[in-house]
Design an enzyme around this catalytic site. Structure first.
Site, PDB file in Angstrom:
ATOM      1  N   SER A  74      44.049  83.327 -58.319  1.00  0.00           N
ATOM      2  CA  SER A  74      44.863  84.416 -57.804  1.00  0.00           C
ATOM      3  C   SER A  74      45.351  84.070 -56.410  1.00  0.00           C
ATOM      4  O   SER A  74      44.950  83.062 -55.820  1.00  0.00           O
ATOM      5  CB  SER A  74      44.046  85.718 -57.733  1.00  0.00           C
ATOM      6  OG  SER A  74      43.551  86.092 -58.997  1.00  0.00           O
TER       7      SER A  74
ATOM      8  N   SER B  42      46.348  85.172 -63.354  1.00  0.00           N
ATOM      9  CA  SER B  42      46.400  85.158 -61.896  1.00  0.00           C
ATOM     10  C   SER B  42      46.715  86.548 -61.356  1.00  0.00           C
ATOM     11  O   SER B  42      47.641  87.212 -61.810  1.00  0.00           O
ATOM     12  CB  SER B  42      47.471  84.169 -61.416  1.00  0.00           C
ATOM     13  OG  SER B  42      47.391  83.974 -60.021  1.00  0.00           O
TER      14      SER B  42
ATOM     15  N   ASP C  75      48.316  88.088 -58.533  1.00  0.00           N
ATOM     16  CA  ASP C  75      49.220  87.757 -57.428  1.00  0.00           C
ATOM     17  C   ASP C  75      49.704  89.058 -56.805  1.00  0.00           C
ATOM     18  O   ASP C  75      50.567  89.745 -57.355  1.00  0.00           O
ATOM     19  CB  ASP C  75      50.400  86.935 -57.947  1.00  0.00           C
ATOM     20  CG  ASP C  75      49.951  85.688 -58.700  1.00  0.00           C
ATOM     21  OD1 ASP C  75      48.917  85.119 -58.318  1.00  0.00           O
ATOM     22  OD2 ASP C  75      50.627  85.301 -59.668  1.00  0.00           O
TER      23      ASP C  75
END
Length: 349
Positions: free
Chosen positions: A239, A277, A279
């Site tokens: 991340s 991920s 983000d």
């Protein structure tokens, strides 16, 4: 830890065309402070604490009593943050922004809460509760995350350690155990200064980088970056938390627009915002402080014109600062030994 001279510019990489701030760090935004607590110690059975906590304070006063305008933007939502729902509902930040590993979110939230309660005895008594903002990345490649090495006291210490100096970067604080593009990642920061006529504003960015596969990094785009380090071929889904600060007088809606441009900087480094991920961008402006208590039902603030050329520069600055902060997280990181002998090398070893 490497010194500030090891920022990516020291390797001949210049990102974008806008001028950086004096420190090329999020603390170029006046009033912003950053503090770290780093844990690096052996545990039983070959396990290791290789993690930490990072605190970002929008100003040095009482953040609950003097809130700042804020917004958040989820680029890809595979994350376990706290507090973003209320930030986006009210457009305000009333606590430090805390960063740590995935399983430490409860402990860090508890510690930040204890700190804020100690300094604001009215919270939960004569006034409402408080919204704590905590972001996380998964550092289980190097950190024994199941051992819960981060305690609430570490969060308090990170807040207390916060200064307006150049932030330490790389394998420090929450970045101690993070991996980026198969190499050692972690904390990175950068800034941009934009000006026109009598108006000058600063944008600062701090990232916690823990994303991307080794094959994704665009070495061809950055020919000055050469490495003989093999890197880690397989890492857990990662991340990135991006914290964006500015002293420009923008509304929470305009901050949201700026936060979206951080995704451009992230993409320029090679990320495609993978499935696993998280983000996430958390943005705030220090231009106005909104008091917690006021008998006046209205207030007046000055905001940027949407169609003024400076808005486009703010957008460009957000993208450039994010890209450079990510590269700084790589260039500042050192080779790190973690749990069960796992090693993640610096790209610049």
């Amino acid at each position: 830890m490497k010194s500030n001279c090891r920022k990516i510019r020291g390797h001949g990489v210049i990102v974008g065309s806008l001028k950086s701030g004096e420190k090329n760090c999020i603390t170029d935004v006046e009033g912003v402070k950053v503090g770290h607590v780093t844990l690096d110690e052996p545990l039983e059975g070959g396990e290791r604490a290789c993690t930490g906590v990072t605190a970002i304070l929008p100003h040095g006063g009482n953040i609950f009593k003097e809130k700042v305008v804020a917004a958040s933007y989820v680029i890809n939502g595979f994350g376990k943050t706290t507090g973003l729902v209320q930030v986006n509902e009210l457009g305000l930040l009333e606590s430090p922004i805390m960063l740590t590993n995935t399983f430490a979110v409860p402990a860090v939230t508890q510690g930040a809460l204890e700190y804020m309660l100690q300094n604001n005895p009215e919270i939960g008594d004569s006034t409402g509760t408080i919204n704590l903002v905590v972001g996380e990345c998964n550092d289980s490649q190097l950190n024994s995350i199941r051992e819960f090495p981060v305690k609430s006291a570490h969060a308090i210490e990170a807040i207390q350690q916060a200064t307006a100096n150049v932030s330490l970067e790389g394998a420090v604080g929450a970045g101690k155990g993070m991996v980026c593009f198969g190499y050692k990642g972690g904390i990175g920061s950068a800034s941009r200064v934009i000006s026109e006529n009598m108006h000058t504003f600063t944008i600062g960015c701090l990232v916690l980088s823990n994303f991307g596969g080794k094959i994704e990094f665009p070495f061809d785009k950055y020919p000055a970056i050469q490495t003989k380090v093999q890197g880690v071929n397989e890492t857990p889904d990662g991340s990135i938390i991006i914290v964006l600060a500015t002293d420009a007088p923008v509304s929470d809606r305009q901050l949201l627009r700026m936060a979206k441009r951080c995704g451009i900087g992230l993409g320029r480094t090679g990320s495609h915002f993978s499935h696993g991920s998280g983000d996430i961008v958390i943005a705030f402006s220090t231009a106005h402080k909104i008091p917690h208590n006021s008998e006046d039902p209205t207030f007046t603030h000055t905001y940027m014109r949407e169609d003024h050329p400076l808005m486009n520069q703010l957008f460009a600055g957000a993208a450039e600062a994010t890209e450079e902060a990510i590269l700084n997280s790589l260039s500042q990181a050192v080779t790190t030994i973690g749990r069960r002998g796992h090693i993640v090398e610096s790209m610049f070893s």
